[in-house]
Design an enzyme around this catalytic site. Sequence first.
Site, short mmCIF file in Angstrom:
data_model
loop_
_atom_site.label_atom_id
_atom_site.label_comp_id
_atom_site.label_asym_id
_atom_site.label_seq_id
_atom_site.Cartn_x
_atom_site.Cartn_y
_atom_site.Cartn_z
N LYS A 13 0.84 -1.20 0.00
CA LYS A 13 0.00 0.00 0.00
C LYS A 13 0.87 1.24 0.00
O LYS A 13 1.94 1.27 0.60
CB LYS A 13 -0.92 0.02 1.22
CG LYS A 13 -1.88 1.21 1.20
CD LYS A 13 -2.82 1.23 2.37
CE LYS A 13 -3.73 2.44 2.21
NZ LYS A 13 -4.41 2.81 3.41
N HIS A 37 -2.45 7.51 1.37
CA HIS A 37 -2.75 7.36 2.81
C HIS A 37 -3.67 8.45 3.32
O HIS A 37 -3.39 9.09 4.33
CB HIS A 37 -1.46 7.28 3.62
CG HIS A 37 -0.55 6.19 3.19
ND1 HIS A 37 -0.87 4.86 3.32
CD2 HIS A 37 0.66 6.22 2.57
CE1 HIS A 37 0.11 4.12 2.83
NE2 HIS A 37 1.04 4.92 2.36
N ARG A 40 -2.48 12.62 3.08
CA ARG A 40 -1.50 13.23 3.98
C ARG A 40 -0.22 13.60 3.24
O ARG A 40 0.85 13.09 3.50
CB ARG A 40 -1.22 12.28 5.14
CG ARG A 40 -2.44 12.08 6.00
CD ARG A 40 -2.17 11.14 7.15
NE ARG A 40 -3.41 10.85 7.83
CZ ARG A 40 -4.16 9.78 7.61
NH1 ARG A 40 -3.77 8.88 6.73
NH2 ARG A 40 -5.27 9.59 8.27
#
Length: 141
Positions: A13, A37, A40
């Site tokens: 990921k 994510h 961010r």
Amino acid sequence: EIVKLAERPFIVKGVMTVKGALKAKEAGAAAIVVSNHGGRVLDGMAGTADVLPDIAAAVKGRITIFVDGGIRHGEDILKMLALGADAVLIGRPAAVAAVGGGAEGVKLLLDTLKRQLMDAMMITGVRDLSHVPANIVRKLD
């Protein structure tokens, strides 16, 4: 080494570049998640929909491509599939639905997304989610 130790299909990921996707494939990952994510990153940086087409062009069919980030409507799911994802993840909306409404909240979210997705499919003439044409999404000049 991690892929070998996992003894299960391993998913990487946080892939946001073609280079990262190729490295994940080379390392033996079964799948990647194109993800920033939850956004961010610095203002003005690429989102997952911005990088997904190039990543899909490089590795589609050789590794499973998941995507997340900003998926809030059924239309977003169809767009991500058109951009090259094999599947779309909806972690944050599902978590919010669970906190706010428990299992019933998650069911409502999933039912709503399904209805929106079906509406978007009808509007764009997409009959099968395994064959979503890229030309249903394009930026207008």
